[in-house]
Design a protein around this motif. Structure first.
Motif, PDB file in Angstrom:
ATOM      1  N   ASP A   1     -56.696  17.641  19.362  1.00 20.09           N
ATOM      2  CA  ASP A   1     -56.144  17.198  18.080  1.00 20.09           C
ATOM      3  C   ASP A   1     -57.263  16.934  17.081  1.00 20.09           C
ATOM      4  OD1 ASP A   1     -53.341  16.686  19.241  1.00 20.09           O
ATOM      5  OD2 ASP A   1     -54.619  15.416  20.489  1.00 20.09           O
ATOM      6  N   LEU A   2     -57.001  17.283  15.841  1.00 14.11           N
ATOM      7  CA  LEU A   2     -57.990  17.043  14.789  1.00 14.11           C
ATOM      8  C   LEU A   2     -57.445  16.089  13.738  1.00 14.11           C
ATOM      9  CD1 LEU A   2     -59.429  20.620  14.072  1.00 14.11           C
ATOM     10  CD2 LEU A   2     -60.217  18.929  15.742  1.00 14.11           C
ATOM     11  N   ARG A   3     -58.276  15.136  13.364  1.00 13.50           N
ATOM     12  CA  ARG A   3     -58.042  14.271  12.211  1.00 13.50           C
ATOM     13  C   ARG A   3     -59.341  14.174  11.425  1.00 13.50           C
ATOM     14  NH1 ARG A   3     -53.258  11.660  12.010  1.00 13.50           N
ATOM     15  NH2 ARG A   3     -52.029  11.584  13.939  1.00 13.50           N
ATOM     16  N   TYR A   4     -59.274  13.555  10.259  1.00  7.38           N
ATOM     17  CA  TYR A   4     -60.516  13.362   9.511  1.00  7.38           C
ATOM     18  C   TYR A   4     -60.618  11.930   8.995  1.00  7.38           C
ATOM     19  CZ  TYR A   4     -57.675  14.358   5.288  1.00  7.38           C
ATOM     20  OH  TYR A   4     -56.713  14.357   4.309  1.00  7.38           O
ATOM     21  N   THR A   5     -61.861  11.485   8.899  1.00 12.40           N
ATOM     22  CA  THR A   5     -62.167  10.105   8.551  1.00 12.40           C
ATOM     23  C   THR A   5     -62.230   9.900   7.040  1.00 12.40           C
ATOM     24  OG1 THR A   5     -64.533  10.567   8.620  1.00 12.40           O
ATOM     25  CG2 THR A   5     -63.492   9.833  10.676  1.00 12.40           C
ATOM     26  N   LYS A   6     -62.488   8.684   6.647  1.00  2.44           N
ATOM     27  CA  LYS A   6     -62.601   8.334   5.221  1.00  2.44           C
ATOM     28  C   LYS A   6     -63.684   9.157   4.533  1.00  2.44           C
ATOM     29  CE  LYS A   6     -63.219   4.251   2.262  1.00  2.44           C
ATOM     30  NZ  LYS A   6     -63.463   2.776   2.270  1.00  2.44           N
ATOM     31  N   ASP A   7     -64.757   9.486   5.266  1.00  2.00           N
ATOM     32  CA  ASP A   7     -65.842  10.281   4.690  1.00  2.00           C
ATOM     33  C   ASP A   7     -65.729  11.761   5.084  1.00  2.00           C
ATOM     34  OD1 ASP A   7     -66.381   9.569   7.305  1.00  2.00           O
ATOM     35  OD2 ASP A   7     -68.544   9.410   7.026  1.00  2.00           O
TER      36      ASP A   7
ATOM     37  N   LYS B   1     -63.662  33.721  17.367  1.00  2.00           N
ATOM     38  CA  LYS B   1     -62.553  34.673  17.361  1.00  2.00           C
ATOM     39  C   LYS B   1     -61.317  34.167  18.097  1.00  2.00           C
ATOM     40  CE  LYS B   1     -65.237  37.654  15.309  1.00  2.00           C
ATOM     41  NZ  LYS B   1     -65.078  37.858  13.842  1.00  2.00           N
ATOM     42  N   LYS B   2     -61.476  33.197  18.991  1.00  2.00           N
ATOM     43  CA  LYS B   2     -60.363  32.790  19.849  1.00  2.00           C
ATOM     44  C   LYS B   2     -59.840  31.381  19.543  1.00  2.00           C
ATOM     45  CE  LYS B   2     -60.114  34.360  24.085  1.00  2.00           C
ATOM     46  NZ  LYS B   2     -59.119  35.429  23.862  1.00  2.00           N
ATOM     47  N   ILE B   3     -60.181  30.903  18.354  1.00  2.00           N
ATOM     48  CA  ILE B   3     -59.619  29.627  17.911  1.00  2.00           C
ATOM     49  C   ILE B   3     -58.278  29.876  17.232  1.00  2.00           C
ATOM     50  CG2 ILE B   3     -59.871  27.822  16.158  1.00  2.00           C
ATOM     51  CD1 ILE B   3     -62.777  27.572  16.921  1.00  2.00           C
ATOM     52  N   ILE B   4     -57.283  29.079  17.603  1.00  2.00           N
ATOM     53  CA  ILE B   4     -55.963  29.136  16.979  1.00  2.00           C
ATOM     54  C   ILE B   4     -55.663  27.772  16.374  1.00  2.00           C
ATOM     55  CG2 ILE B   4     -53.505  29.588  17.297  1.00  2.00           C
ATOM     56  CD1 ILE B   4     -55.725  30.619  20.095  1.00  2.00           C
ATOM     57  N   PHE B   5     -55.345  27.752  15.083  1.00  2.00           N
ATOM     58  CA  PHE B   5     -54.980  26.503  14.413  1.00  2.00           C
ATOM     59  C   PHE B   5     -53.478  26.302  14.550  1.00  2.00           C
ATOM     60  CE2 PHE B   5     -58.711  28.139  12.148  1.00  2.00           C
ATOM     61  CZ  PHE B   5     -59.584  27.073  12.336  1.00  2.00           C
TER      62      PHE B   5
ATOM     63  N   PHE C   1     -59.171  13.565  17.842  1.00  2.00           N
ATOM     64  CA  PHE C   1     -58.463  12.312  18.140  1.00  2.00           C
ATOM     65  C   PHE C   1     -56.992  12.515  17.831  1.00  2.00           C
ATOM     66  CE2 PHE C   1     -57.392   7.747  17.575  1.00  2.00           C
ATOM     67  CZ  PHE C   1     -57.989   7.240  18.728  1.00  2.00           C
ATOM     68  N   HIS C   2     -56.120  12.023  18.701  1.00  2.00           N
ATOM     69  CA  HIS C   2     -54.691  12.281  18.546  1.00  2.00           C
ATOM     70  C   HIS C   2     -54.007  11.344  17.555  1.00  2.00           C
ATOM     71  CE1 HIS C   2     -50.387  11.813  19.550  1.00  2.00           C
ATOM     72  NE2 HIS C   2     -50.444  13.115  19.775  1.00  2.00           N
ATOM     73  N   ASP C   3     -54.204  10.044  17.693  1.00  2.00           N
ATOM     74  CA  ASP C   3     -53.417   9.061  16.954  1.00  2.00           C
ATOM     75  C   ASP C   3     -53.961   8.848  15.545  1.00  2.00           C
ATOM     76  OD1 ASP C   3     -52.375   8.926  19.479  1.00  2.00           O
ATOM     77  OD2 ASP C   3     -52.720   6.790  19.759  1.00  2.00           O
ATOM     78  N   ALA C   4     -53.066   8.419  14.656  1.00  2.00           N
ATOM     79  CA  ALA C   4     -53.498   8.054  13.301  1.00  2.00           C
ATOM     80  C   ALA C   4     -54.165   6.689  13.291  1.00  2.00           C
ATOM     81  CB  ALA C   4     -52.298   8.049  12.355  1.00  2.00           C
TER      82      ALA C   4
ATOM     83  N   PHE D   1     -57.117  25.786  21.063  1.00  2.00           N
ATOM     84  CA  PHE D   1     -56.058  25.439  20.127  1.00  2.00           C
ATOM     85  C   PHE D   1     -56.422  24.133  19.432  1.00  2.00           C
ATOM     86  CE2 PHE D   1     -54.225  28.202  23.225  1.00  2.00           C
ATOM     87  CZ  PHE D   1     -53.228  28.923  22.569  1.00  2.00           C
ATOM     88  N   LEU D   2     -56.577  24.191  18.124  1.00  2.00           N
ATOM     89  CA  LEU D   2     -56.936  23.013  17.333  1.00  2.00           C
ATOM     90  C   LEU D   2     -55.713  22.572  16.547  1.00  2.00           C
ATOM     91  CD1 LEU D   2     -60.439  24.130  15.980  1.00  2.00           C
ATOM     92  CD2 LEU D   2     -59.937  22.719  17.999  1.00  2.00           C
ATOM     93  N   GLU D   3     -55.163  21.407  16.925  1.00  2.00           N
ATOM     94  CA  GLU D   3     -53.948  20.925  16.266  1.00  2.00           C
ATOM     95  C   GLU D   3     -54.296  20.000  15.114  1.00  2.00           C
ATOM     96  OE1 GLU D   3     -49.857  18.369  16.950  1.00  2.00           O
ATOM     97  OE2 GLU D   3     -50.914  19.173  18.707  1.00  2.00           O
ATOM     98  N   LEU D   4     -53.878  20.365  13.926  1.00  2.00           N
ATOM     99  CA  LEU D   4     -54.119  19.571  12.729  1.00  2.00           C
ATOM    100  C   LEU D   4     -53.046  18.497  12.639  1.00  2.00           C
ATOM    101  CD1 LEU D   4     -55.643  22.299  12.283  1.00  2.00           C
ATOM    102  CD2 LEU D   4     -55.238  21.981   9.842  1.00  2.00           C
ATOM    103  N   LYS D   5     -53.479  17.249  12.717  1.00  2.00           N
ATOM    104  CA  LYS D   5     -52.564  16.110  12.682  1.00  2.00           C
ATOM    105  C   LYS D   5     -52.480  15.587  11.249  1.00  2.00           C
ATOM    106  CE  LYS D   5     -51.191  14.811  16.181  1.00  2.00           C
ATOM    107  NZ  LYS D   5     -50.063  15.304  17.037  1.00  2.00           N
TER     108      LYS D   5
END
Length: 226
Positions: free
Chosen positions: A47-53, A132-136, A59-62, A109-113
């Motif tokens: 899972d992908l999230r992004y920080t304040k910066d 080449k083998k990354i799936i969003f 990281f999975h959770d918000a 597999f990169l999951e955008l949260k």
């Protein structure tokens, strides 16, 4: 379970380690869990999230509450803040750290949260450009549409819990989806049995479920089912 050697690689890479939880040894979404998944030959979902910066992290959770018992959101903290708060427990890895150990030989597999703002999305696509083998994938289908607007060649998959048939078919046609990520309750759905787009079913935690479906389906799994 014993898999014949000549089938082992295709069997392992066909199924996806959910957050790296392919054995009980390591915690979810940690570098140790990712390394273990790759060493065992499984594909990986994280899972992908992004920080304040605007640092992209795995990281999975918000919120930090479930893992760290700290009631603060990821978006309210810089990556430095996160390190300070969690340094005595589990380190939250940046996407960069994952990419440093990824060899692009099996699917990642990169999951955008949540919805990714354009600035972060551009940063994400730049960091992953050579692979080449990354799936969003995402339950937030706006992310997938925005990715395609920036780069039409990137691989994307739409995640669903419940689905509307007309919406799903139209989304697939519009975005040219590489795959669908579906709840395991849909494993016996006649619509998906005949639907051509590649499908992955989440999250398989029981051995009896795994044994029933693993041969003819792509499954997102955790160690309990093996």
């Amino acid at each position: 379970m014993i898999i014949p050697l000549d089938q082992e690689h295709s069997f392992l890479s066909k199924h996806i380690s959910h957050r790296g939880l392919i054995t009980h040894k390591y915690k979810e979404n940690t570098i140790q869990a990712f390394k273990n998944t790759f060493e065992l030959g499984y594909s990986l979902e994280t899972d992908l999230r992004y920080t304040k910066d605007n640092e992209i992290i795995c990281f999975h959770d918000a919120n930090l509450r479930r893992i760290y018992n700290i009631n603060k959101t990821i978006k309210s903290l810089t990556y430095s803040d996160l390190n300070t708060l969690t340094k005595n427990t589990l380190k939250i890895p940046k996407l960069d750290s994952l990419l440093n150990i990824y060899n692009d030989k099996i699917d990642l597999f990169l999951e955008l949260k949540g919805i990714f703002k354009k600035k972060v999305l551009l940063k994400l696509l730049k960091k992953t450009k050579k692979y080449k083998k990354i799936i969003f994938i995402s339950f937030y289908h706006k992310n997938l549409s925005n990715i395609k607007k920036i780069s039409s060649t990137r691989k994307i998959g739409a995640s669903f819990y419940k689905y509307n048939k007309k919406y799903l078919v139209n989304l697939d046609k519009k975005l040219k989806l590489n795959c669908l990520i579906l709840d395991k309750k849909n494993l016996n759905d006649p619509f998906f049995k005949s639907y051509k787009t590649k499908k992955y079913f989440y999250t398989i935690k029981k051995k009896e479920t795994f044994l029933k479906y693993y041969e003819s389906n792509n499954l997102i799994i955790e160690h309990e089912c093996l």
